[in-house]
Motif scaffolding. Structure first.
Motif: not given
Ligand code: R5P
Length: 291
Positions: A208-209, A213, A233, A238
């Motif tokens: 999910y980079k 988020p 995170l 992230m």
């Protein structure tokens, strides 16, 4: 006729709610005497009317006694029914006796409100060991869910979101919001070692980079849960997370600390008045009161 009263401080949300439900707004005076005692005066004619008072139960200790005076006085003056609309319902987290001799305040507070009001409406109460409010409250209760409104906000404001729940308890909100927002989600693990000491573990989220988020939790109190999650995170590489809390309690310096932790935008529902309020629940509350 239905009449809506606002506890001092709740006038803005009460006006919005009244616009949705086309009820009348009641006039109420709360006087604090120099010695700390309080006096309630109901200034509208309530005889035979269904009335409600809007009062979010953050910082509940100061509000509980005036609320009791309101409810009992309303009945003396012939109100047909007295509903408490508490967008945030306090005292839900002490849902068991964690140490010998402690009070189970969720149950005691529920008895107190049940004795004074005829019904209760709230938004996403903190249900962990209790599955629903009927296990606690002896009066009819209605729970409004903010997940749809949060999902809409994410859809309108965030590109390529991945939703993150900071702990197992948040799974119930995050999974619903993710489903409605059609976004992926992950739930982390939290260990709380004290009021302001929290540890968060981050699972494999490498895939999910390139996402944004979006942390979703029901309550932001000391903000330590959010702050530790933001830091983890960040360490995992992230993007700066957007933080969404349903109920913006923000104790002490919590909001400043969260902003300085590297969080992106901080957003909340307007269940507790705060500068982060961006998601309106007044229409949902009005619909719940209508029945
Ligand atoms: C607890 O289980 C709740 O869902 C929240 O995660 C918690 O209340 C947040 O508290 P704080 O902001 O103090 O970390």
């Amino acid at each position: 006729m239905r009449i809506l009263f606002a506890y001092p401080g709740a006038e803005r949300l009460a006006d919005m709610l009244a616009n949705h439900s086309r009820c009348e707004r009641g006039a109420l005076n709360l006087h604090r005497f120099p010695d700390g005692e309080s006096l309630i005066q109901i200034q509208s004619d309530i005889k035979s009317h269904e009335i409600a008072i809007l009062c979010s139960l953050d910082r509940p200790d100061d509000k509980a006694v005036p609320l009791m005076f309101f409810a009992q006085t309303a009945k003396e003056f012939g109100a047909k029914s007295v509903t408490l609309i508490a967008p945030y319902l306090g005292y839900m987290r002490q849902d068991k006796r964690f140490h010998e001799g402690e009070a189970v305040t969720s149950a005691i507070f529920a008895s107190f409100l049940s004795e004074n009001f005829d019904s209760l409406i709230t938004v996403d109460p903190h249900l962990h060991r209790y599955k629903n409010l009927n296990e606690l409250y002896t009066i009819p209760t209605k729970t409004v869910h903010a997940s749809g409104a949060i999902a809409d906000w994410i859809g309108e404001n965030i590109k390529n979101p991945v939703l993150i729940g900071p702990d197992e308890e948040s799974d119930q909100w995050v999974s619903k919001v993710a489903q409605k927002a059609e976004a992926p989600y992950a739930v982390l693990q939290k260990t709380r070692r004290g009021d302001t000491q929290v540890e968060i573990s981050v699972p494999e989220i490498d895939k999910y980079k390139d996402h944004t988020p979006v942390l979703v939790d029901d309550i932001i109190s000391t903000a330590r849960t959010m702050i530790e999650t933001v830091k983890r995170l960040k360490r995992a590489g992230m993007n700066p997370p957007v933080c969404i809390g349903v109920h913006a309690l923000f104790a002490g310096d919590a909001f400043e600390a969260l902003k300085q932790s590297g969080a992106g935008r901080v957003v909340s529902c307007n269940t507790v008045a705060h500068e982060t309020n961006a998601i309106d629940v007044s229409g949902l509350l009005a619909a719940a009161w209508k029945g």
